[in-house]
Design a protein around this motif. Structure first.
Motif, PDB file in Angstrom:
ATOM      1  N   THR A  42       0.729  -1.072  -0.051  1.00  0.00           N
ATOM      2  CA  THR A  42       0.061   0.163   0.054  1.00  0.00           C
ATOM      3  C   THR A  42       0.941   1.316  -0.036  1.00  0.00           C
ATOM      4  O   THR A  42       1.743   1.401   0.790  1.00  0.00           O
ATOM      5  CB  THR A  42      -0.936   0.061   1.182  1.00  0.00           C
ATOM      6  OG1 THR A  42      -1.681  -1.033   1.149  1.00  0.00           O
ATOM      7  CG2 THR A  42      -1.610   1.341   1.421  1.00  0.00           C
ATOM      8  N   LYS A  43       0.484   2.164  -0.946  1.00  0.00           N
ATOM      9  CA  LYS A  43       1.324   3.458  -0.960  1.00  0.00           C
ATOM     10  C   LYS A  43       0.338   4.186  -0.252  1.00  0.00           C
ATOM     11  O   LYS A  43      -0.858   4.666  -0.393  1.00  0.00           O
ATOM     12  CB  LYS A  43       1.570   3.624  -2.198  1.00  0.00           C
ATOM     13  CG  LYS A  43       2.644   3.184  -3.065  1.00  0.00           C
ATOM     14  CD  LYS A  43       2.959   3.737  -4.298  1.00  0.00           C
ATOM     15  CE  LYS A  43       3.793   2.632  -4.843  1.00  0.00           C
ATOM     16  NZ  LYS A  43       4.650   3.234  -6.229  1.00  0.00           N
ATOM     17  N   PHE A  44       0.913   5.138   0.666  1.00  0.00           N
ATOM     18  CA  PHE A  44       0.342   6.267   1.539  1.00  0.00           C
ATOM     19  C   PHE A  44       0.245   7.452   0.783  1.00  0.00           C
ATOM     20  O   PHE A  44       0.815   8.466   1.444  1.00  0.00           O
ATOM     21  CB  PHE A  44       0.746   6.131   2.851  1.00  0.00           C
ATOM     22  CG  PHE A  44       0.339   4.871   3.378  1.00  0.00           C
ATOM     23  CD1 PHE A  44      -0.951   4.501   3.967  1.00  0.00           C
ATOM     24  CD2 PHE A  44       1.396   3.774   3.422  1.00  0.00           C
ATOM     25  CE1 PHE A  44      -0.947   3.239   4.547  1.00  0.00           C
ATOM     26  CE2 PHE A  44       0.987   2.703   4.121  1.00  0.00           C
ATOM     27  CZ  PHE A  44      -0.273   2.388   4.720  1.00  0.00           C
ATOM     28  N   GLN A  45      -0.139   7.633  -0.395  1.00  0.00           N
ATOM     29  CA  GLN A  45      -0.295   8.830  -1.280  1.00  0.00           C
ATOM     30  C   GLN A  45      -1.586   9.042  -1.897  1.00  0.00           C
ATOM     31  O   GLN A  45      -2.269   8.146  -2.135  1.00  0.00           O
ATOM     32  CB  GLN A  45       0.873   8.524  -2.128  1.00  0.00           C
ATOM     33  CG  GLN A  45       2.230   8.469  -1.845  1.00  0.00           C
ATOM     34  CD  GLN A  45       3.025   8.178  -3.287  1.00  0.00           C
ATOM     35  OE1 GLN A  45       2.724   8.060  -4.373  1.00  0.00           O
ATOM     36  NE2 GLN A  45       4.478   8.496  -2.816  1.00  0.00           N
ATOM     37  N   ILE A  46      -1.824  10.151  -2.179  1.00  0.00           N
ATOM     38  CA  ILE A  46      -3.012  10.758  -3.154  1.00  0.00           C
ATOM     39  C   ILE A  46      -2.415  11.716  -3.865  1.00  0.00           C
ATOM     40  O   ILE A  46      -1.848  12.592  -3.458  1.00  0.00           O
ATOM     41  CB  ILE A  46      -4.099  11.230  -2.342  1.00  0.00           C
ATOM     42  CG1 ILE A  46      -4.807  10.134  -1.462  1.00  0.00           C
ATOM     43  CG2 ILE A  46      -5.234  11.749  -3.068  1.00  0.00           C
ATOM     44  CD1 ILE A  46      -5.756  10.494  -0.083  1.00  0.00           C
ATOM     45  N   GLU A  47      -2.599  11.434  -5.080  1.00  0.00           N
ATOM     46  CA  GLU A  47      -2.294  12.381  -6.292  1.00  0.00           C
ATOM     47  C   GLU A  47      -0.637  12.472  -6.107  1.00  0.00           C
ATOM     48  O   GLU A  47      -0.134  13.803  -6.120  1.00  0.00           O
ATOM     49  CB  GLU A  47      -2.776  13.379  -6.302  1.00  0.00           C
ATOM     50  CG  GLU A  47      -4.450  13.403  -6.845  1.00  0.00           C
ATOM     51  CD  GLU A  47      -5.182  14.509  -6.892  1.00  0.00           C
ATOM     52  OE1 GLU A  47      -4.877  15.662  -6.758  1.00  0.00           O
ATOM     53  OE2 GLU A  47      -6.631  14.474  -7.123  1.00  0.00           O
ATOM     54  N   ASN A  48       0.035  11.434  -5.774  1.00  0.00           N
ATOM     55  CA  ASN A  48       1.727  11.676  -5.561  1.00  0.00           C
ATOM     56  C   ASN A  48       2.021  12.381  -4.439  1.00  0.00           C
ATOM     57  O   ASN A  48       3.112  12.879  -4.492  1.00  0.00           O
ATOM     58  CB  ASN A  48       2.208  12.104  -6.733  1.00  0.00           C
ATOM     59  CG  ASN A  48       2.033  10.892  -7.986  1.00  0.00           C
ATOM     60  OD1 ASN A  48       2.287   9.869  -7.821  1.00  0.00           O
ATOM     61  ND2 ASN A  48       1.636  11.431  -9.196  1.00  0.00           N
ATOM     62  N   LEU A  49       1.012  12.836  -3.524  1.00  0.00           N
ATOM     63  CA  LEU A  49       1.637  13.343  -2.444  1.00  0.00           C
ATOM     64  C   LEU A  49       1.172  12.548  -1.077  1.00  0.00           C
ATOM     65  O   LEU A  49       0.310  11.822  -0.915  1.00  0.00           O
ATOM     66  CB  LEU A  49       0.455  14.763  -2.197  1.00  0.00           C
ATOM     67  CG  LEU A  49       0.591  15.506  -3.169  1.00  0.00           C
ATOM     68  CD1 LEU A  49      -0.561  16.727  -3.349  1.00  0.00           C
ATOM     69  CD2 LEU A  49       1.854  16.617  -3.083  1.00  0.00           C
ATOM     70  N   ARG A  50       2.023  12.701  -0.194  1.00  0.00           N
ATOM     71  CA  ARG A  50       2.104  12.159   1.201  1.00  0.00           C
ATOM     72  C   ARG A  50       0.894  12.433   1.651  1.00  0.00           C
ATOM     73  O   ARG A  50       0.563  13.461   1.631  1.00  0.00           O
ATOM     74  CB  ARG A  50       3.322  12.076   1.924  1.00  0.00           C
ATOM     75  CG  ARG A  50       4.587  11.343   1.539  1.00  0.00           C
ATOM     76  CD  ARG A  50       5.803  11.919   2.455  1.00  0.00           C
ATOM     77  NE  ARG A  50       5.962  13.019   3.114  1.00  0.00           N
ATOM     78  CZ  ARG A  50       5.952  13.316   4.175  1.00  0.00           C
ATOM     79  NH1 ARG A  50       5.653  12.458   5.197  1.00  0.00           N
ATOM     80  NH2 ARG A  50       5.863  14.444   4.937  1.00  0.00           N
TER      81      ARG A  50
END
Length: 191
Positions: A42-50
């Motif tokens: 899981t990556k904790f990003q939205i629209e490449n933002l932490r």
């Protein structure tokens, strides 16, 4: 933990390649399960933002537009901390027990699997299956792992209680972890 041979238990399979009667699946330290993927991929990003960057820099429009995703990722982060603490305790104190990250999760009763299948109206592809197990299981009763926003140390304390469960009565079983070979013996329901 106990060793089992030809034990029949039940599972709900979600959004995976459909099983057929006779299929065999090995669950071991190399098995990549949904739980494993949630913890390690899981990556904790939205629209490449932490996530923290979204809040610190007041990206209100991005947060508002992705509020449900933002909330789910926060929940997944709590799951990650819980599962890493639980796995650390297992490896240190209960190394022979099935890993939650590589196990098949099962129900003791057929009725429970059918009930869980019928309750789920989110997943499009599902099966309720009966499996014959040869390997080891860990029955979990009244000490269940929840997501409570605790610290790593808090989750470690709960993990000790979770792994210490032995001789859980069938009527108290909430989940069963399995490692070994599972053979699909029946497709109970599917969609």
């Amino acid at each position: 933990m106990e060793k089992v041979k030809d034990l029949i238990l039940y599972q709900i399979v979600r959004n995976a390649k459909p099983f057929k009667v006779g299929d065999k699946v090995i669950f071991d330290k190399n098995t990549i399960t949904g739980q494993y993927r949630k913890v390690f991929q899981t990556k904790f990003q939205i629209e490449n933002l932490r996530l923290a960057e979204l809040v610190y820099n007041k990206h209100k429009k991005t947060i508002k537009k992705n509020f449900l995703k933002f909330s789910n990722l926060c929940d997944d982060y709590d799951l990650l901390v819980r599962e890493l603490a639980t796995e650390k305790v297992r490896k240190e104190f209960y190394p022979d027990y099935p890993s939650r990250l590589h196990s098949m999760y099962l129900s003791l009763k057929r009725e429970t699997a059918i009930e869980n299948f019928d309750k789920n109206n989110v997943d499009k592809h599902m099966q309720a299956i009966a499996v014959k197990l040869n390997g080891k299981i860990h029955k979990c009763g009244n000490i269940m792992l929840t997501r409570n926003g605790g610290s790593f140390e808090d989750y470690e304390k709960t993990a000790h209680e979770y792994w210490k469960q032995e001789n859980v009565k069938d009527e108290d079983v909430k989940e069963i972890l399995f490692e070994g070979e599972a053979e699909i013996v029946e497709i109970i329901k599917e969609r």
